[in-house]
Design an enzyme around this catalytic site. Structure first.
Site, PDB file in Angstrom:
ATOM      1  CE1 TYR A  94       8.634  27.545  -0.279  1.00 47.48           C
ATOM      2  CE2 TYR A  94       8.585  27.318  -2.666  1.00 47.48           C
ATOM      3  CZ  TYR A  94       9.093  27.912  -1.529  1.00 47.48           C
ATOM      4  OH  TYR A  94      10.055  28.875  -1.637  1.00 47.48           O
ATOM      5  CG  ASP A 270       1.598  30.788   0.597  1.00 46.06           C
ATOM      6  OD1 ASP A 270       1.289  31.573   1.502  1.00 46.06           O
ATOM      7  OD2 ASP A 270       2.758  30.685   0.150  1.00 46.06           O
TER       8      ASP A 270
END
Ligand SMILES: NC(=O)C1=CN([C@@H]2O[C@H](COP(=O)(O)OP(=O)(O)OC[C@H]3O[C@@H](n4cnc5c(N)ncnc54)[C@H](O)[C@@H]3O)[C@@H](O)[C@H]2O)C=CC1
Ligand SMILES: CC(=O)C(=O)O
Ligand SMILES: [Mg+2]
Length: 371
Positions: A94, A270
């Protein structure tokens, strides 16, 4: 190919890039896998299990970054990790770059080939490498919210389901994608009143067919968001514009007019968060208060249930990891347009349009890096 798996170093992050079964998928195809000692020890994945799957156990992250041609991780590389990446080395993890100029600059500087799980698309639509963690975070959002509504955690002292003779609370979910649908499933289970908002009416239609009159669906705009959050006890933020910074849908003014002791859980943190008042927090110190509203903004929520999350993540990531290791990144990306959509930064260029736009870089299409 030599594949490396360092131990994660973000706060309270116990997930691991590869499980022992995933290591076996690579080693049985002739790849060498270096795993940092005790990378999975905290979640019951012992060095012995990794060694039995064919991994070579290595003492330090430094050695892994120095030797591996591809680094497989979970969370975005921390500054010390970015500094260890080399020209042409593959980073598969990620990234969430749009709200993170420092990390983007470090990856551009590294010259590495950086493939982000969260922008890889799927043949059937959606974001299949983000989906399992969104399932986890969506489900966790309700339990995190419920816990922080308790008085001892700073909340207003409300039981979401109420009891006979006392009204249930109101949960508002913004975004009816994977996070939203999973939060919805748990929210309905609490017995609370539930409202869900999205701009995509097909997503609302899907949930309406499942839950019928048990939920209320609303087309998302400034008016409906304001109306919903002002009556909410718990608000979950789960919106996404893939690869881009999250839109700030709940303003500071709306927060200031919410019930005191209400809780907001900004799962979209995020990607920068969808509440104007949000900033990222950690599992060690998950909340802060703005205008009497408790904000829970942990950017790696699935790290708290790291064992479940590691297996769920590996189910989604191992196929592309095998392709990258076996074919090399250029052929793997040329063969698979969905994997190609994961390329965010490559050899000093930003190759994902929404990231380039958000951070003011020239955009180099992924195709210009291939062949
Ligand atoms: N904090 C954490 O630990 C984690 C965070 N996430 C994040 O959660 C976010 C959501 O992820 P998914 O549910 O998988 O995405 P998704 O793509 O499945 O769903 C996002 C939904 O937001 C909707 N949306 C976009 N703009 C909107 C607007 N203006 N108003 C209302 N809805 C809008 C879309 O139509 C879509 O239905 C992402 O930023 C993801 O990275 C995911 C997992 C863990
Ligand atoms: C998606 C993400 O950022 C996580 O699972 O931590
Ligand atoms: Mg970050």
């Amino acid at each position: 190919m030599i594949v490396g798996v360092p131990k994660e170093i973000k706060n309270n992050e116990y997930r691991v890039g590869l499980t022992p079964p995933s290591v076996r998928e690579l080693t049985q195809r002739g790849h060498q896998v270096l795993v940092q000692k005790n990378a999975g020890g905290e979640i019951g994945l012992s060095d012995e299990q990794y060694a039995a799957a064919g991994a070579t156990m290595v003492d330090t992250a430094k050695e892994i970054f120095a030797r591996a041609e591809m680094i497989v991780k979970v969370k975005e590389p921390q500054p010390g990790e970015c500094a260890m990446l080399g020209e042409g080395q593959i980073l598969y993890t990620y990234l969430h770059l749009a709200p993170d100029p420092e990390q983007t600059a470090a990856l551009v500087k590294s010259g590495a080939v950086c493939i982000a799980y969260e922008t890889i698309t799927g043949a059937g639509g959606g974001l299949p490498l983000l989906a399992p963690m969104s399932e986890v975070a969506g489900r966790m959002a309700i339990q995190a919210g419920a816990a922080h509504l308790e008085k001892s955690k700073g909340g207003m002292g409300l039981l979401l389901g109420g009891v006979p003779g006392v009204a249930a609370g109101h949960i508002v979910i913004i975004g009816a994608g994977v996070v939203g649908a999973n939060a919805m499933q748990m929210a309905v289970g609490t017995g609370a009143r539930v409202t869900v908002l999205d701009k995509n009416v097909d997503r609302l239609r899907h949930l309406d067919l499942i839950y019928g009159n048990r939920i209320s669906t609303q087309y998302s705009n400034a008016h409906s968001i304001e109306e919903a959050v002002l009556s909410a006890d718990l608000v979950i933020g789960g919106v996404l514009v893939p690869g881009a910074a999250a839109p700030k849908l709940v303003t500071r003014d709306m927060i200031s007019r919410m019930k005191k002791g209400a809780v907001v859980v900004d799962v979209a943190i995020d990607q920068g968060g969808c509440f104007e008042t949000s900033h990222p927090t950690t599992h060690a110190d998950p909340t802060f208060v703005v205008d009497g509203v408790i904000h829970y903004c942990v950017a790696n929520m699935p790290g708290a249930v790291a064992r479940t999350s590691t297996f769920a993540l590996n189910n989604a990531t191992i196929g592309h990891a095998v392709a990258l290791a076996t074919k090399g990144w250029q052929k793997a990306l040329m063969d698979d347009p969905h994997l190609k959509n994961g390329l965010n930064v490559c050899k000093g260029k930003v190759t994902y349009a929404a990231v380039a736009q958000a951070l003011g870089y020239d955009y180099a299409p992924a195709d210009s890096m291939l062949g």
